[in-house]
Design an enzyme around this catalytic site. Structure first.
Site, PDB file in Angstrom:
ATOM      1  N   GLY A  13       0.808  -1.624  43.889  1.00  0.00           N
ATOM      2  CA  GLY A  13       1.237  -0.582  44.840  1.00  0.00           C
ATOM      3  C   GLY A  13       0.064   0.202  45.399  1.00  0.00           C
ATOM      4  O   GLY A  13      -1.105  -0.118  45.128  1.00  0.00           O
ATOM      5  N   TYR A 152      14.097  11.709  40.677  1.00  0.00           N
ATOM      6  CA  TYR A 152      12.636  11.495  40.597  1.00  0.00           C
ATOM      7  C   TYR A 152      11.946  12.685  39.917  1.00  0.00           C
ATOM      8  O   TYR A 152      11.095  12.506  39.040  1.00  0.00           O
ATOM      9  CB  TYR A 152      12.131  11.295  42.017  1.00  0.00           C
ATOM     10  CG  TYR A 152      10.679  10.924  42.182  1.00  0.00           C
ATOM     11  CD1 TYR A 152      10.253   9.601  42.053  1.00  0.00           C
ATOM     12  CD2 TYR A 152       9.735  11.885  42.521  1.00  0.00           C
ATOM     13  CE1 TYR A 152       8.921   9.261  42.262  1.00  0.00           C
ATOM     14  CE2 TYR A 152       8.410  11.550  42.730  1.00  0.00           C
ATOM     15  CZ  TYR A 152       8.006  10.232  42.601  1.00  0.00           C
ATOM     16  OH  TYR A 152       6.690   9.909  42.810  1.00  0.00           O
ATOM     17  N   PRO A 182      -0.062  13.487  41.278  1.00  0.00           N
ATOM     18  CA  PRO A 182      -0.456  13.444  42.692  1.00  0.00           C
ATOM     19  C   PRO A 182       0.532  14.187  43.579  1.00  0.00           C
ATOM     20  O   PRO A 182       1.732  14.204  43.316  1.00  0.00           O
ATOM     21  CB  PRO A 182      -0.423  11.944  43.032  1.00  0.00           C
ATOM     22  CG  PRO A 182      -0.330  11.220  41.722  1.00  0.00           C
ATOM     23  CD  PRO A 182       0.350  12.161  40.782  1.00  0.00           C
ATOM     24  N   GLY A 183       0.001  14.744  44.644  1.00  0.00           N
ATOM     25  CA  GLY A 183       0.845  15.262  45.710  1.00  0.00           C
ATOM     26  C   GLY A 183       1.175  14.122  46.659  1.00  0.00           C
ATOM     27  O   GLY A 183       1.243  12.959  46.268  1.00  0.00           O
ATOM     28  N   TYR A 184       1.374  14.452  47.919  1.00  0.00           N
ATOM     29  CA  TYR A 184       1.765  13.435  48.907  1.00  0.00           C
ATOM     30  C   TYR A 184       0.536  12.635  49.353  1.00  0.00           C
ATOM     31  O   TYR A 184      -0.381  13.158  49.983  1.00  0.00           O
ATOM     32  CB  TYR A 184       2.452  14.108  50.096  1.00  0.00           C
ATOM     33  CG  TYR A 184       3.874  14.534  49.758  1.00  0.00           C
ATOM     34  CD1 TYR A 184       4.963  13.793  50.208  1.00  0.00           C
ATOM     35  CD2 TYR A 184       4.123  15.638  48.953  1.00  0.00           C
ATOM     36  CE1 TYR A 184       6.266  14.162  49.884  1.00  0.00           C
ATOM     37  CE2 TYR A 184       5.417  16.020  48.613  1.00  0.00           C
ATOM     38  CZ  TYR A 184       6.482  15.268  49.090  1.00  0.00           C
ATOM     39  OH  TYR A 184       7.769  15.627  48.753  1.00  0.00           O
TER      40      TYR A 184
END
Ligand code: CAA
Length: 246
Positions: A13, A152, A182-184
């Site tokens: 991924g 989620y 992590p953020g976006y």
């Protein structure tokens, strides 16, 4: 530097690929699982072109027996797992009043139950060898919650609960256990968020942009170093300032 064997789940991924690449460049042997053979082959070809060797094992992280077999296969092909990155993750976003049981269980199984399935077969070996590094890839949304992500956010928050318990149990055995949140980040997962919603999210990030996968991988690699042996039970937020809770 001692060469170790690292298992990164979901290595094909967006963030996973960056983690595989970074750990390889640090000098480790790297393994990952896959579910879709055609996707895995194309991905492996790309890695080969970059000069990166990856041990690929077919396994669904939701299946405990498959994960036990995966740990054994990795051990046979590149040695016992010293570094584990629980990275495989999915989203099935929906507001909770519209969420069905399948959307709930798929997310909890893949993001949280997989941590049991994958970590359980490797932890005894780490304890016996008195060295290990385990990193959970959680999320900003496990820390702050997110409209449309009850499944989620619950799974990602659970991952850090897992981290801090394992950190206590294994501290005396040379194993550190940490979380990266992590953020976006600009991956397919975030690009699947409707564009107008995504634009509003980016507007709330103080740094003013999405993260890059290599910015997450850098932190994961840091936790796996020898020098990080006194860091355990931490949750490192990497989110461009989007959420600064403590
Ligand atoms: N806060 C408050 N209200 C919100 C909201 C928010 N964040 N998001 C949507 N709403 C409101 C809308 O304005 C709308 O209100 P009205 O009915 O009054 O117009 C209402 O909620 C319904 O919104 P939608 O029409 O969008 O409803 P939907 O059912 O089609 O979709 C959704 C809802 C699935 C939550 C969609 O908005 C969505 O995909 N949001 C993004 C969720 C998100 O951030 N996911 C992260 C994925 S990436 C990831 O997870 C990686 C990581 O770790 C960071």
């Amino acid at each position: 530097m001692t060469q170790r064997t690292a298992l990164v789940t979901g290595g094909t991924g967006g963030i996973g690929t960056a983690i595989v690449r970074t750990l390889w460049r640090q000098g480790h042997k790297v393994a990952t699982n896959y579910r879709n053979e055609a996707k895995a082959e194309a991905w492996l070809q790309k890695m080969v072109e970059e000069g990166i060797e990856v041990c690929m094992v077919p396994a669904d992280v939701c299946d405990p027996a498959a994960c036990t077999a995966m740990a054994a296969a990795v051990e046979r092909q590149c040695g016992p797992v010293d570094i584990l990155v629980n990275n495989a993750g999915i989203t099935r976003d929906a507001t909770f009043h519209k969420m069905d049981y399948q959307q709930w269980t798929e997310v909890v199984n893949t993001n949280l139950n997989a941590c049991f399935n994958v970590t359980r077969p490797v932890i005894e070996g780490m304890r016996a060898r008195r060295w290990g590094r385990i990193v959970q890839i959680s999320s900003i949304n496990g820390q702050k919650g997110q409209y449309g992500q009850a499944n989620y956010a619950a799974a990602k928050a659970g991952m850090h609960g897992f981290t801090i318990s394992l950190a206590q149990e294994n501290a005396r055995h040379g194993i550190t256990v940490n979380t990266v949140s992590p953020g976006y980040v600009a991956t397919d997962m975030v690009m699947a968020v409707p564009e107008e919603v995504r634009e509003k999210i980016i507007a709330r990030i103080p740094v003013g942009r999405l993260g890059r996968p290599d910015e997450i991988a850098h932190a994961v690699a840091f936790f796996t170093t020898e020098e990080a042996s006194w860091i355990t039970g931490a949750n490192l937020a990497i989110n461009g300032g989007h959420y600064m809770g403590w």
